[in-house]
Design an enzyme around this catalytic site. Sequence first.
Site, PDB file in Angstrom:
ATOM      1  CG  HIS A  38      27.478  49.273  16.483  1.00  0.00           C
ATOM      2  ND1 HIS A  38      27.188  49.198  17.808  1.00  0.00           N
ATOM      3  CD2 HIS A  38      26.915  48.180  15.899  1.00  0.00           C
ATOM      4  CE1 HIS A  38      26.459  48.112  18.036  1.00  0.00           C
ATOM      5  NE2 HIS A  38      26.284  47.462  16.895  1.00  0.00           N
ATOM      6  CE1 TYR A  97      33.776  52.882  20.426  1.00  0.00           C
ATOM      7  CE2 TYR A  97      34.047  53.861  22.588  1.00  0.00           C
ATOM      8  CZ  TYR A  97      33.591  52.836  21.791  1.00  0.00           C
ATOM      9  OH  TYR A  97      32.954  51.757  22.368  1.00  0.00           O
ATOM     10  CE1 TYR A 131      30.736  53.236  24.914  1.00  0.00           C
ATOM     11  CE2 TYR A 131      32.044  53.081  26.924  1.00  0.00           C
ATOM     12  CZ  TYR A 131      31.863  52.789  25.590  1.00  0.00           C
ATOM     13  OH  TYR A 131      32.803  52.035  24.927  1.00  0.00           O
ATOM     14  N   PRO A 136      39.020  49.448  30.174  1.00  0.00           N
ATOM     15  CG  PRO A 136      37.627  47.679  30.734  1.00  0.00           C
ATOM     16  CD  PRO A 136      38.776  48.479  31.234  1.00  0.00           C
ATOM     17  CE  LYS A 163      40.384  53.751  21.364  1.00  0.00           C
ATOM     18  NZ  LYS A 163      39.980  53.431  20.005  1.00  0.00           N
TER      19      LYS A 163
END
Length: 393
Positions: free
Chosen positions: A74, A387, A202, A295, A299
């Site tokens: 991704h 990220y 998100y 979460p 990580k």
Amino acid sequence: MRHRTQVGIVGAGPAGLFLSCLLARAGIDSIVLENRSRDYVENRIRAGVLEQGTVDLLNEAGLGGRLGREGLAHGGIEIRFDGRGHRIDFLALTGKAITVYGQHEVVKDLIAARLAEGRPLHFDVSDVAVEGFEGDSPVIRYSSAGVAHEIACDFIAGCDGFHGICRPSIPAGVLTLYERSYPFAWMGILAAAPPASKELIYAHHERGFALLSLRSPTLSRLYVQCGPEDDIGDWPDDRIWEELQRRTATSDGAFRVPQGAVLQKGITPMRSFVAEPMQCGRLFLAGDSAHIVPPTGAKGMNLAIADVHYLAQALAAHYRSGSTDLLAGYSARCLRRVWNAQRFSWWMTTMLHRHPDDTPFDRRRRLAELEYLTGSEAAMRSLAENYVGLPLE
Ligand code: FAS
Ligand code: PHB
């Protein structure tokens, strides 16, 4: 029954299993003990996102075959609020991508590799206890099929997760614990439904946070923010689908979350936790036994992999040359990465969730933060570099 090995490993999650594989490649013997069944650990749905560094480590250890075939690369994620989506382009901002590949798939691959090499990995053990690790002769005691066993080893790796026995076995006064609980949790489902989008979404919404993730073209992994005391009975399937749809709706009304059979359902509490130092004598903690992150920043598993990468390097140096420098520096090296991940995970979590004690000012400030984030290349680059994963030391 008495056994002898160089490194005794408690826990067959990503940390314990990957450590055992890395040690084997360094010619170091280990025994892995797991108190659940193989079927249980291979079907426990948890994390879904691998950093580039994690993928590289698995490939370098020769464990990335299926990951390379089935993992989904991704190049970014979407942050959605006020009915609008904003893509964070990881590739443009950092040159790196993430890989979506379920933690349980990583665990399956690691177990298969361990067993294919005929190396000791014992499931369904009980009454595990660790002792003697403050001296030179650590011992792990456990039972299996009603028989008592004892493993004499040089070192013990506590890879038994947040609820394991290794961290609590460290004498009082040695550890400093840092903890933060959040006033919410995640209700997560695995559904036989095609993903709503090609990349993760998100969503920040006044009804609460939602995350649309995936496992394959036919499997979705979906989460909604819920109360910290909620239980599964509070969340029938139709309530979950309705909240997913309402919290991710776009202002044009066109966006739909495809529905399907709910295959797994579970509530994950939100906490930040660190135990310092990550070692006591010859006992070394790795992964969730030493730290927990909410979460939201994806990580948890990646930190576990980095910890055991460092621990394997330290143990290999010890057995190769007798050097103890890396062993002595293990905890500090891990904690630099752990605390950065704690900061990032806290920031993602507080920014994206609805907080029950929010004032109108807080709600408006949070929207301003999201507006700034998605309008600033510098801010998006900061999110992106954390990220996709900062380089390993
Ligand atoms: P693990 O907890 O995975 O493994 C520890 C192992 O030790 C387990 O198999 C356990 O059965 C075993 N064990 C425990 N006590 C033992 C004993 N006394 N004797 C022998 N064995 C023992 N992270 C993300 O990045 N994204 C997510 O969406 C996400 N979702 C999560 C959902 C849940 C419910 C939980 C609990 C965690 C989630 N995490 C998530 C974090 C998770 O992925 C961890 O970071 C990851 O499992 C860490 O791996 P380990 O340190 O190996 O610990
Ligand atoms: C998942 O796919 O399970 C997942 C993805 C990203 C997160 C948390 C969980 O931040």
